[in-house]
Scaffold this active site. Structure first.
Site, PDB file in Angstrom:
ATOM      1  N   ASN A   9       0.861  -1.191   0.000  1.00 19.23           N
ATOM      2  CA  ASN A   9       0.000   0.000   0.000  1.00 19.23           C
ATOM      3  C   ASN A   9       0.897   1.241   0.000  1.00 19.23           C
ATOM      4  O   ASN A   9       1.484   1.578   1.030  1.00 19.23           O
ATOM      5  CB  ASN A   9      -0.888  -0.049   1.254  1.00 19.23           C
ATOM      6  CG  ASN A   9      -1.742   1.202   1.402  1.00 19.23           C
ATOM      7  OD1 ASN A   9      -1.836   2.018   0.494  1.00 19.23           O
ATOM      8  ND2 ASN A   9      -2.373   1.342   2.570  1.00 19.23           N
ATOM      9  N   TRP A  10       0.965   1.893  -1.145  1.00 19.47           N
ATOM     10  CA  TRP A  10       1.869   3.049  -1.277  1.00 19.47           C
ATOM     11  C   TRP A  10       1.256   4.325  -0.699  1.00 19.47           C
ATOM     12  O   TRP A  10       1.883   5.375  -0.673  1.00 19.47           O
ATOM     13  CB  TRP A  10       2.258   3.263  -2.745  1.00 19.47           C
ATOM     14  CG  TRP A  10       3.079   2.134  -3.323  1.00 19.47           C
ATOM     15  CD1 TRP A  10       3.515   0.997  -2.666  1.00 19.47           C
ATOM     16  CD2 TRP A  10       3.579   2.014  -4.671  1.00 19.47           C
ATOM     17  NE1 TRP A  10       4.236   0.194  -3.524  1.00 19.47           N
ATOM     18  CE2 TRP A  10       4.285   0.785  -4.765  1.00 19.47           C
ATOM     19  CE3 TRP A  10       3.481   2.810  -5.810  1.00 19.47           C
ATOM     20  CZ2 TRP A  10       4.904   0.358  -5.956  1.00 19.47           C
ATOM     21  CZ3 TRP A  10       4.093   2.386  -6.984  1.00 19.47           C
ATOM     22  CH2 TRP A  10       4.803   1.173  -7.050  1.00 19.47           C
ATOM     23  N   LYS A  11       0.025   4.258  -0.269  1.00 19.48           N
ATOM     24  CA  LYS A  11      -0.673   5.402   0.325  1.00 19.48           C
ATOM     25  C   LYS A  11      -0.514   6.658  -0.542  1.00 19.48           C
ATOM     26  O   LYS A  11      -0.432   6.549  -1.761  1.00 19.48           O
ATOM     27  CB  LYS A  11      -0.192   5.641   1.757  1.00 19.48           C
ATOM     28  CG  LYS A  11      -0.260   4.374   2.611  1.00 19.48           C
ATOM     29  CD  LYS A  11      -0.213   4.667   4.073  1.00 19.48           C
ATOM     30  CE  LYS A  11      -0.105   3.368   4.852  1.00 19.48           C
ATOM     31  NZ  LYS A  11      -0.300   3.537   6.255  1.00 19.48           N
ATOM     32  N   HIS A  95      -9.828   0.636   4.803  1.00 18.39           N
ATOM     33  CA  HIS A  95      -8.549   0.792   5.513  1.00 18.39           C
ATOM     34  C   HIS A  95      -8.798   1.675   6.745  1.00 18.39           C
ATOM     35  O   HIS A  95      -9.639   2.590   6.707  1.00 18.39           O
ATOM     36  CB  HIS A  95      -7.525   1.441   4.579  1.00 18.39           C
ATOM     37  CG  HIS A  95      -6.140   1.465   5.146  1.00 18.39           C
ATOM     38  ND1 HIS A  95      -5.740   2.397   6.071  1.00 18.39           N
ATOM     39  CD2 HIS A  95      -5.080   0.649   4.947  1.00 18.39           C
ATOM     40  CE1 HIS A  95      -4.473   2.167   6.414  1.00 18.39           C
ATOM     41  NE2 HIS A  95      -4.050   1.106   5.740  1.00 18.39           N
ATOM     42  N   GLU A  97      -7.327   4.106   7.925  1.00 23.45           N
ATOM     43  CA  GLU A  97      -7.213   5.553   7.692  1.00 23.45           C
ATOM     44  C   GLU A  97      -8.494   6.098   7.051  1.00 23.45           C
ATOM     45  O   GLU A  97      -8.891   7.226   7.299  1.00 23.45           O
ATOM     46  CB  GLU A  97      -5.965   5.840   6.822  1.00 23.45           C
ATOM     47  CG  GLU A  97      -4.695   5.641   7.641  1.00 23.45           C
ATOM     48  CD  GLU A  97      -3.457   5.291   6.845  1.00 23.45           C
ATOM     49  OE1 GLU A  97      -3.436   5.459   5.615  1.00 23.45           O
ATOM     50  OE2 GLU A  97      -2.485   4.815   7.472  1.00 23.45           O
ATOM     51  N   GLU A 167      -5.584  -5.552  10.421  1.00 24.15           N
ATOM     52  CA  GLU A 167      -4.583  -4.519  10.655  1.00 24.15           C
ATOM     53  C   GLU A 167      -4.872  -3.812  11.977  1.00 24.15           C
ATOM     54  O   GLU A 167      -5.721  -2.891  12.021  1.00 24.15           O
ATOM     55  CB  GLU A 167      -4.614  -3.483   9.530  1.00 24.15           C
ATOM     56  CG  GLU A 167      -4.282  -4.048   8.170  1.00 24.15           C
ATOM     57  CD  GLU A 167      -3.726  -2.961   7.262  1.00 24.15           C
ATOM     58  OE1 GLU A 167      -2.588  -3.103   6.831  1.00 24.15           O
ATOM     59  OE2 GLU A 167      -4.427  -1.978   7.015  1.00 24.15           O
ATOM     60  N   GLY A 173       2.038   1.917  10.723  1.00 28.38           N
ATOM     61  CA  GLY A 173       2.952   3.047  10.586  1.00 28.38           C
ATOM     62  C   GLY A 173       3.611   3.467  11.876  1.00 28.38           C
ATOM     63  O   GLY A 173       4.182   4.556  11.959  1.00 28.38           O
ATOM     64  N   SER A 212       3.185  -2.551  10.266  1.00 29.42           N
ATOM     65  CA  SER A 212       4.641  -2.540  10.422  1.00 29.42           C
ATOM     66  C   SER A 212       5.301  -3.868  10.058  1.00 29.42           C
ATOM     67  O   SER A 212       6.242  -4.303  10.735  1.00 29.42           O
ATOM     68  CB  SER A 212       5.013  -2.085  11.836  1.00 29.42           C
ATOM     69  OG  SER A 212       4.536  -0.767  12.073  1.00 29.42           O
ATOM     70  N   GLY A 233       2.629  -1.350   4.334  1.00 28.18           N
ATOM     71  CA  GLY A 233       2.632   0.069   4.014  1.00 28.18           C
ATOM     72  C   GLY A 233       4.046   0.574   3.798  1.00 28.18           C
ATOM     73  O   GLY A 233       4.636   0.394   2.732  1.00 28.18           O
ATOM     74  N   GLY A 234       4.621   1.169   4.836  1.00 22.84           N
ATOM     75  CA  GLY A 234       5.926   1.834   4.729  1.00 22.84           C
ATOM     76  C   GLY A 234       6.999   0.994   4.045  1.00 22.84           C
ATOM     77  O   GLY A 234       7.729   1.488   3.173  1.00 22.84           O
TER      78      GLY A 234
END
Ligand code: PEP
Length: 251
Positions: A9-11, A95, A97, A167, A173, A212, A233-234
């Site tokens: 997930n490149w957000k 998600h 967010e 998640e 994150g 993470s 993600g990151g």
């Protein structure tokens, strides 16, 4: 035997130049034939990533879609049909967010889920508890309610072509990861909840862990019985790190 899936997930990260470089790095990854891999770039860059990965087994998907499947007067929205039109294969739904920052309710999430499916996209339904909810001992209740509300709206049949991502919000994150045992406990509960409705859907469902995930913790997490890959993600913003996580899913 479930086929592992690792999705990056490149957000809302990247520029044309950095997205091209990242996609080219991903295109050079050797993907084990026994696993599925996907990347989820920002909407703006979907087509160029799709072009760069045209010869790669890595699928391209989106991070969100509109709750109306086709087209209409919905300024700023992107529909599932449009995503399918540019070659997307999957889409994140709900998600944390989106739930927290954009107020997405289970009702909205159910509509997005069915919009995605009706356009041939695989919905990846995200569920997970906040830190306060975990500390209050409510993790399983929260996750069960999030999943149960979508099952109630759409029926268990809708889950025969879907993926679930667990998640924990406190792990996204933050550098904090659920221990393999903590994650496995929730994944097993999700599978048991599905099994109450349909043992075959439960057995086939891929349940990803997200929060993470990195190369250093992926092998242990993916080694758990009910963890069928990861939503990353990151760490997916670095092709080498993402490649190492994908290798962990294939090992
Ligand atoms: C995510 O955004 O879905 C996620 C899991 O992020 P991170 O890996 O950075 O925690």
């Amino acid at each position: 035997m479930r086929r592992p899936l690792v999705a990056g997930n490149w957000k809302m990260h990247g520029t044309r130049a950095s997205v091209d470089a990242l996609a080219q790095g991903v295109s050079r990854m050797e993907v084990d034939a026994s696993i599925d891999v996907a990347v989820l770039p920002p909407f703006l860059y979907l087509e160029r990533v799709q072009q760069i990965l045209a010869e790669s087994p890595v699928a391209v998907g989106a991070q969100n879609c509109a709750k109306d499947a086709w087209q209409g007067a919905l300024t700023g929205e992107v529909s599932a049909a449009q995503l399918a039109d540019v070659g997307c294969k999957l889409v994140l739904i709900g998600h944390s967010e989106r739930r927290q920052l954009f107020g997405e309710t289970d009702e909205v999430i159910s509509r997005k889920f069915i919009a995605a499916q009706s356009c041939g996209l695989m919905p990846v339904l995200c569920v997970g508890e906040s830190l306060e909810q975990r500390q209050a001992g409510r993790t399983l209740d929260v996750v069960s309610e999030q999943l149960g509300n979508v099952i109630h709206e759409l029926g268990i049949g809708a889950f025969s072509n879907a993926v679930i991502a667990y998640e924990p919000v406190w792990a996204i994150g933050t550098g904090l990861t659920a221990t393999p045992a903590q994650a496995q406990a929730v994944h097993a509960a999700i599978r048991a909840q599905l099994a109450d409705e349909s043992p075959s859907v439960a057995q086939a469902m891929r349940i990803l862990y997200g929060g993470s995930v990195k190369a250093v913790n992926a092998v242990e997490l993916f080694g758990m019985a009910d963890i069928d890959g990861g939503l990353v993600g990151g760490a997916s913003l670095n092709a080498d790190e993402f490649g190492a996580i994908c290798r962990a899913a294939g090992s």
